[in-house]
Design a protein around this motif. Structure first.
Motif, PDB file in Angstrom:
ATOM      1  N   MET A  43       0.857  -1.177   0.000  1.00 56.43           N
ATOM      2  CA  MET A  43       0.000   0.000   0.000  1.00 56.43           C
ATOM      3  C   MET A  43       0.901   1.236   0.000  1.00 56.43           C
ATOM      4  SD  MET A  43      -2.881   1.164   2.819  1.00 56.43           S
ATOM      5  CE  MET A  43      -4.242   0.254   2.152  1.00 56.43           C
ATOM      6  N   ASN A  44       0.551   2.208  -0.801  1.00 50.05           N
ATOM      7  CA  ASN A  44       1.321   3.447  -0.805  1.00 50.05           C
ATOM      8  C   ASN A  44       0.628   4.497   0.068  1.00 50.05           C
ATOM      9  OD1 ASN A  44      -0.704   4.826  -2.348  1.00 50.05           O
ATOM     10  ND2 ASN A  44       0.176   3.987  -4.220  1.00 50.05           N
ATOM     11  N   SER A  82       1.216  -6.544   3.469  1.00 51.65           N
ATOM     12  CA  SER A  82       0.132  -6.562   2.486  1.00 51.65           C
ATOM     13  C   SER A  82      -0.855  -5.416   2.730  1.00 51.65           C
ATOM     14  CB  SER A  82      -0.614  -7.891   2.542  1.00 51.65           C
ATOM     15  OG  SER A  82      -1.409  -7.958   3.710  1.00 51.65           O
ATOM     16  N   PRO A  83      -1.465  -4.924   1.655  1.00 49.74           N
ATOM     17  CA  PRO A  83      -2.503  -3.897   1.811  1.00 49.74           C
ATOM     18  C   PRO A  83      -3.657  -4.385   2.692  1.00 49.74           C
ATOM     19  CG  PRO A  83      -1.836  -4.032  -0.480  1.00 49.74           C
ATOM     20  CD  PRO A  83      -1.182  -5.179   0.239  1.00 49.74           C
ATOM     21  N   GLY A  94      10.748  -6.420  12.087  1.00 53.31           N
ATOM     22  CA  GLY A  94      11.391  -5.422  11.239  1.00 53.31           C
ATOM     23  C   GLY A  94      10.428  -4.633  10.374  1.00 53.31           C
ATOM     24  N   ASP A  95       9.253  -5.181  10.094  1.00 51.68           N
ATOM     25  CA  ASP A  95       8.247  -4.484   9.287  1.00 51.68           C
ATOM     26  C   ASP A  95       7.176  -3.834  10.160  1.00 51.68           C
ATOM     27  OD1 ASP A  95       9.590  -5.303   6.996  1.00 51.68           O
ATOM     28  OD2 ASP A  95       8.389  -7.121   6.803  1.00 51.68           O
ATOM     29  N   LEU A 125      -5.141  -3.270  10.200  1.00 48.23           N
ATOM     30  CA  LEU A 125      -4.516  -2.544  11.312  1.00 48.23           C
ATOM     31  C   LEU A 125      -5.070  -1.122  11.443  1.00 48.23           C
ATOM     32  CD1 LEU A 125      -0.852  -3.836  10.950  1.00 48.23           C
ATOM     33  CD2 LEU A 125      -2.638  -4.616  12.541  1.00 48.23           C
ATOM     34  N   ILE A 126      -5.395  -0.492  10.318  1.00 48.31           N
ATOM     35  CA  ILE A 126      -6.064   0.818  10.360  1.00 48.31           C
ATOM     36  C   ILE A 126      -7.417   0.664  11.046  1.00 48.31           C
ATOM     37  CG2 ILE A 126      -7.141   2.647   8.991  1.00 48.31           C
ATOM     38  CD1 ILE A 126      -4.940   2.041   6.830  1.00 48.31           C
ATOM     39  N   ASP A 127      -8.175  -0.339  10.644  1.00 46.17           N
ATOM     40  CA  ASP A 127      -9.486  -0.588  11.249  1.00 46.17           C
ATOM     41  C   ASP A 127      -9.360  -0.844  12.750  1.00 46.17           C
ATOM     42  OD1 ASP A 127     -10.609  -0.360   8.706  1.00 46.17           O
ATOM     43  OD2 ASP A 127     -10.838  -2.536   8.433  1.00 46.17           O
TER      44      ASP A 127
END
Length: 119
Positions: A1-2, A88-89, A66-67, A95-97
């Protein structure tokens, strides 16, 4: 995701504002005035901070070593820094939710009612 996709996903949620309260490089997303996401616009790879349940945060840091790391300049117990271009998007959206829902669950009854009544 950008970063553009991240922003679009965040601002599509109910009761969201975005602002630069700290400096011109740190974009903050709030729900009903409470912070749930921060983006470091000048950092590469793209880093975002999201609120997280402490136990889940530890699981994520272990699984995505690390991510997903302890929150940069935030409470290490309640925030994670996520390198969104490395996961992954679908996980990023999850995680946003999670962050959004955590913050909403902590809102006062009055603010929850205002949020529910927004168009």
């Amino acid at each position: 995701m950008n970063i553009e996709d991240f922003r679009e996903y965040c601002i599509a949620k109910k009761g969201i504002t975005e602002e630069f309260p700290f400096d011109e490089y740190t974009l903050v997303f709030k729900v009903m005035g409470k912070m749930f996401a921060l983006v470091a616009l000048k950092r590469l790879p793209t880093q975002v901070n999201l609120k997280c349940d402490p136990e889940y945060a530890e699981e994520l840091k272990e699984a995505y070593d690390g991510d997903i790391i302890p929150g940069y300049h935030m409470s290490k117990k309640h925030w994670n820094t996520i390198l969104i271009e490395r996961i992954s998007p679908q996980l990023t959206k999850k995680l946003i939710d999670h962050s959004y829902n955590l913050v909403v669950s902590g809102l006062t009854k009055k603010l929850k009612t205002e949020l529910e009544n927004l168009e």
